[in-house]
Every structure is written in structure tokens, then in C-alpha cells.
Motif scaffolding. Structure first.
Motif, short mmCIF file in Angstrom:
data_model
loop_
_atom_site.label_atom_id
_atom_site.label_comp_id
_atom_site.label_asym_id
_atom_site.label_seq_id
_atom_site.Cartn_x
_atom_site.Cartn_y
_atom_site.Cartn_z
N LEU A 128 0.84 -1.20 0.00
CA LEU A 128 0.00 0.00 0.00
C LEU A 128 0.88 1.26 0.00
CD1 LEU A 128 -3.06 0.72 0.09
CD2 LEU A 128 -2.79 1.04 2.57
N SER A 129 1.91 1.23 0.85
CA SER A 129 2.83 2.39 0.90
C SER A 129 3.50 2.59 -0.45
CB SER A 129 3.92 2.17 1.96
OG SER A 129 3.34 1.82 3.18
N LEU A 130 3.85 1.44 -1.06
CA LEU A 130 4.53 1.50 -2.36
C LEU A 130 3.62 2.17 -3.41
CD1 LEU A 130 7.36 0.54 -2.88
CD2 LEU A 130 6.46 -1.62 -3.73
N LEU A 131 2.32 1.89 -3.28
CA LEU A 131 1.36 2.45 -4.25
C LEU A 131 1.31 3.98 -4.19
CD1 LEU A 131 -1.79 0.11 -4.24
CD2 LEU A 131 -0.39 0.81 -6.21
N THR A 132 1.63 4.54 -3.02
CA THR A 132 1.60 6.01 -2.90
C THR A 132 2.66 6.67 -3.80
OG1 THR A 132 3.08 5.91 -1.01
CG2 THR A 132 0.72 6.02 -0.52
N MET A 133 3.59 5.86 -4.28
CA MET A 133 4.62 6.39 -5.19
C MET A 133 4.01 6.92 -6.47
SD MET A 133 7.75 6.35 -4.12
CE MET A 133 7.04 6.99 -2.63
N ILE A 134 2.76 6.49 -6.73
CA ILE A 134 2.06 6.99 -7.92
C ILE A 134 1.99 8.52 -7.87
CG2 ILE A 134 -0.24 7.10 -9.01
CD1 ILE A 134 -0.54 4.14 -8.37
N ILE A 135 1.88 9.06 -6.65
CA ILE A 135 1.85 10.53 -6.50
C ILE A 135 3.10 11.14 -7.13
CG2 ILE A 135 1.82 12.45 -4.82
CD1 ILE A 135 0.43 10.44 -2.87
N PHE A 136 4.24 10.51 -6.81
CA PHE A 136 5.50 11.03 -7.35
C PHE A 136 5.56 10.91 -8.87
CE2 PHE A 136 7.54 10.26 -3.01
CZ PHE A 136 7.44 11.61 -2.67
N VAL A 137 4.98 9.82 -9.40
CA VAL A 137 4.98 9.64 -10.85
C VAL A 137 4.08 10.71 -11.49
CG1 VAL A 137 4.38 8.08 -12.75
CG2 VAL A 137 5.41 7.16 -10.67
N MET A 138 2.97 11.02 -10.81
CA MET A 138 2.00 11.96 -11.39
C MET A 138 2.56 13.39 -11.48
SD MET A 138 -0.13 9.98 -12.40
CE MET A 138 -1.16 11.19 -13.24
#
Lengths: 231, 256
Positions: free
Chosen positions: B7-17
Motif C-alpha cells: 500500500l505504501s509503495l502504491l503512494t509512489m504513484i503521486i510522485f509519478v503523477m
């Protein structure tokens, strides 16, 4: 006089129909429009390129018979751009002789005197020289090898009038006193006529006309040369 | 070591966005490639994670042998791309990277710097091969550029009676120097500007900073040496291809 260099039916991708003899102890000027193969011709004489057909001989033997590095020392070349190596003037002057471990710094001073540059320039970085000074160092660098034949590709084009006169005097001295043979490309037709014993006219890669300079300029036979001289 | 949850790893999407949004806003036209490269990077890293787990379960000599070979081939292919036009660019890259890997690994093992264990040899070899690959590619590129830009000077040297080795000396010197400068700068500021990746990894993994530094010293100094050796091998071998048998300058064309 005997020919020191003879080219017979020489052709490569840049030049064609090149057939001439260079007499020892003479100054031959090479004229012709830009892109007519003048520089390519000099490259052939220094064996920086080779003919695809025909043969060039030096002192009666095919150039390919000589070790190429030795031949290039005997048939020295000065390019349109000075192409000086990084470092000091002395580093440049000693480049050729050092290859044979034959350098003496006294030679550096006398070479600079020959090309009318002050001797304290020896330790100067070449980056700090003007275009004209660089060109003269390039000439001195080639003379350091004491060549029999000197090929000059517009070597005076970057110089002012006074320096051109001094270099012309030097060339005259090299021919008359040291017996060197000089081939000089120039765009200055007055200069070509003034200093040349013989002149070669190149046009579209071909050696279109050759002969005694005065005769060639006064009585051009080919239409191309007539048009070229009319400017 | 604290594990990062999925779940924490998924928050990396913010950085990609963030770069993707910037690409839209400034019409940079790289949003697709930003998403694709991020996705590809994630998949590649997960795959490598599984591959490494598998490799570490093999005998050390098998794991090391297999993965070092794979790394050498991939690195050589990549380096050879930069050497397009240079004859035998792939072979040359492969042989120089192999020489470096064997040399470095021998020193590490013989002097008991690290044990011959897959867990140690593979990641450390990766760093050596990766950096050497970049140095090899840059050396190829530099040689081609120098021979192109310095054509006049080389012709002048040849016309004065220099042999190809003598005429190329200045280019070889420049190539080796250029390859060393980034590493000299990196070593000067190492730890001050940025904590090196390996050291960071070890500290995150629970190693003491002093132990982490020891590993970093080994890797940084080895990389410095390898990069110089790479540039030297490439420049000392490739300069010959720029001349024909009559000591005349020739233009390189075609691929490996």
C-alpha cells in the motif's frame, strides 16, 4: 634541373587527369576555383591520400617505395588552418624532430627567426597567438623537419601584407639558396604570378593547364583559365 | 529493516503523477514515456528481486557465474551502441568489461575484502560493470568525436612524419582524462553532497555507518580504477581503426 616529383595520370575520387613534373629548386603555384581539387592534390603529394589510378614518384622512385613517415618528412605540408597542437610554440616546433630524437632548442630560435617571429615566443602557449602568428608557427613547424619539398595550402592567406612580403622573401630564399622545391596553393593571382616559376591550374578536379607562370597568365589557352583569370 | 508495504509503495504513484502533470501543463510531450518508464522500472525491479532470490539460492559459483555473464553481455551491448561504426565494438566492450570484472573480483577475493558469496559479489560486480559500461560507451563516443573534431591536427601530425600512435597520443590522453574527471569530482565530494547508493543501502539495511563506509570505499575506489582502465583499453585499441595500413586517416562507417 631534374624532376623531384612526377605525377602520371593520377586519379582518385577528388582529382583526375593529373599529370605533371615538379622541377627541383622551383616554386610552383597552384590556382583554381574553390573545390577544384587543389588541396586534394597536395594531400596526394604528402601521401595523406593515395591515387586510385596512376602513380606519383619522388626522386625517380614510386612514393610507395619509401617508408611513408620518412616520405612525409621529406615532402612537408602546411595546411590552410594552422592546426597547432596544444602546448607551447616550442612543443609544436619540436614535434617533427623529436620523433627522430633530433631536437635542439637552438633550432627553435632559428626557425622563429626564419618566419620573422620573436625568439621569446618559444615558450608562449599557442592559444595566445594571433591567426597570423599561428600560421607562421605552422610553417616553422614543417621547416623543422628540413623537407626537400614544401607544400603550402594557402599558407599566407591569414597574414597581413607586410608579413606576406616577408614570407615570400623566405620562400624565395628557401628555393634559391637551399634548393628546396615549393608547391603553393594561392587564391591571390597576383601572388601566384609574382612568385611562381611554374603554375598549375586546377578546374573541376582536373589539371586543366600547366606551364611557366608568366606565360600561363599572359597567354592562357583553355577557356576555363581565361574565365578564371577574368574573375 | 522496516518493510515497505504494498500500500505504501502504491503512494509512489503521486510522485509519478508530478512529472506527468508537468508534462501536460508545459506540453513537454513526455507524459506517455514517463508513465511507461516508471511502470517498466517497477516491473524490472520486481523481476530482478525474484531473479536475485533465485540466484542467491544457487551455489555461489553458479549464481555469480550466471548473473555476471548476463550483466557483461547486456552492458557490452549497451556500450557498443555508443561505439556504432567502430569495428568489433561489442567484442571490444565485452573483453574490456570481462578483464575489469576478473581483475577486480580477484583483488577483492584474494585480499579477503569480500567473501565469494553471491549476495556480496553480484551487487558489487553490478556497480563495477555498470560504471565501466558507461565509461566504455563514453570512451567510444569521445574517440569518434575527437577524431572528427581534431582531424586537422591529426593530419598535421601525420604530415610531419608521426605514426598513428604518435598522432593519436593527444586524443588518447584527452579521452582517458575525460573519463577520469567525473570520478575525481565524485570522490572529492563523496559523502558531503550525497550519500552514495551502496552506503545508503547498507545503513538502511541496519549496518553501522562505519561498516557501510568501508564497503563504499572499496566500491568507489574500484570504480575509479575500472573506469580509467576501461577508457585506456578502449582508446588504445580503437585509435588503430581510424587509420589504414598506409597510416592514412580513414572515416569509420557501418556497425559492429
Amino acid at each position: 634541373m631534374k624532376p623531384i616529383i612526377a605525377a602520371k595520370n593520377v586519379r582518385n575520387e577528388r582529382v583526375k587527369n593529373v599529370d605533371f613534373e615538379l622541377m627541383e629548386g622551383t616554386l610552383t603555384t597552384v590556382i583554381g576555383p574553390s573545390g577544384s581539387g587543389k588541396s586534394s592534390l597536395l594531400m596526394l603529394l604528402n601521401r595523406l591520400t593515395d591515387p586510385e589510378e596512376g602513380e606519383i614518384s619522388y626522386k625517380g622512385r614510386p612514393m610507395s617505395d619509401y617508408p611513408i613517415d620518412e616520405l612525409r618528412r621529406k615532402v612537408g605540408m602546411v595546411f590552410q588552418q594552422a592546426n597547432l597542437f596544444d602546448g607551447t610554440v616550442e612543443d609544436n616546433l619540436k614535434f617533427g624532430p623529436s620523433l627522430k630524437k633530433d631536437w635542439d632548442s637552438k633550432l627553435g630560435v632559428s626557425l622563429l627567426q626564419k618566419v620573422h617571429l620573436p625568439e621569446d615566443m618559444l615558450t608562449k602557449d599557442v592559444e595566445h597567438l594571433s591567426g597570423g602568428e599561428q600560421q607562421r608557427v605552422a610553417l616553422a613547424r614543417t621547416l623543422a623537419n628540413d623537407p626537400d619539398v614544401l607544400l603550402l595550402d594557402e599558407a599566407t592567406s591569414a597574414l597581413d601584407m607586410r608579413t606576406v612580403e616577408l614570407i615570400e622573401e623566405l620562400l624565395d630564399c628557401l628555393v634559391t639558396e637551399e634548393g628546396k622545391t615549393i608547391v603553393m596553393i594561392t587564391h591571390d593571382l597576383k601572388q601566384a604570378k609574382r612568385i611562381g616559376t611554374y603554375t598549375l591550374f586546377m578546374n573541376e578536379g582536373s589539371l586543366e593547364e600547366k606551364g611557366n607562370s608568366k606565360e600561363l597568365f599572359n597567354n592562357p589557352t583553355s577557356e576555363a583559365l581565361m574565365r578564371f583569370l577574368e574573375g | 529493516m522496516t518493510e515497505i508495504s504494498n500500500l505504501s509503495l502504491l503512494t509512489m504513484i503521486i510522485f509519478v503523477m508530478i512529472p506527468v502533470s508537468m508534462s501536460y501543463y508545459f506540453s513537454l510531450g513526455i507524459s506517455k514515456s514517463a508513465i511507461w518508464s516508471s511502470f517498466r522500472g517497477v516491473v524490472q525491479l520486481f523481476l530482478i528481486g525474484y531473479v536475485l532470490t533465485l540466484l542467491f539460492s544457487l551455489e555461489d559459483w553458479q549464481g555469480v557465474g550466471l548473473w555476471v555473464t548476463v550483466m557483461l553481455v547486456i552492458a557490452s551491448l549497451q556500450a557498443a551502441k555508443r561505439g556504432k561504426g567502430v569495428p568489433f565494438a561489442f567484442t571490444l566492450s565485452f573483453v574490456s568489461l570481462l578483464i575489469i570484472e576478473v581483475f577486480v573480483l580477484s583483488v577483492w577475493i584474494v585480499f579477503d575484502i569480500i567473501p565469494f558469496k553471491s549476495e556480496q559479489v553480484i551487487p558489487m560486480s553490478g556497480m563495477i560493470i555498470g560504471n565501466s559500461m558507461v565509461a566504455t560507451g563514453l570512451a567510444f563516443e569521445r574517440m569518434k568525436n575527437e577524431f572528427n573534431d581534431g582531424r586537422g591536427k591529426i593530419l598535421a601530425a601525420l604530415s610531419l612524419g608521426a605514426k598513428p600512435a604518435e598522432a593519436s597520443k593527444m586524443i588518447i590522453r584527452k579521452t582517458i582524462r575525460a573519463s577520469m574527471i567525473p570520478n575525481v569530482d565524485t570522490l572529492k565530494t563523496i559523502g558531503l553532497v550525497q550519500l552514495p547508493g551502496m552506503m545508503t543501502g547498507l545503513i538502511l539495511g541496519g549496518a553501522s555507518p562505519i561498516d557501510a563506509i568501508r564497503y563504499q570505499i572499496v566500491v568507489s575506489i574500484s570504480i575509479f580504477s575500472c573506469v580509467s582502465i576501461c577508457a585506456m583499453i578502449i582508446s588504445l585499441v580503437t585509435y588503430r581503426f581510424f587509420f589504414n595500413n598506409d597510416m592514412q586517416l580513414q572515416t569509420l562507417g557501418g556497425g559492429d
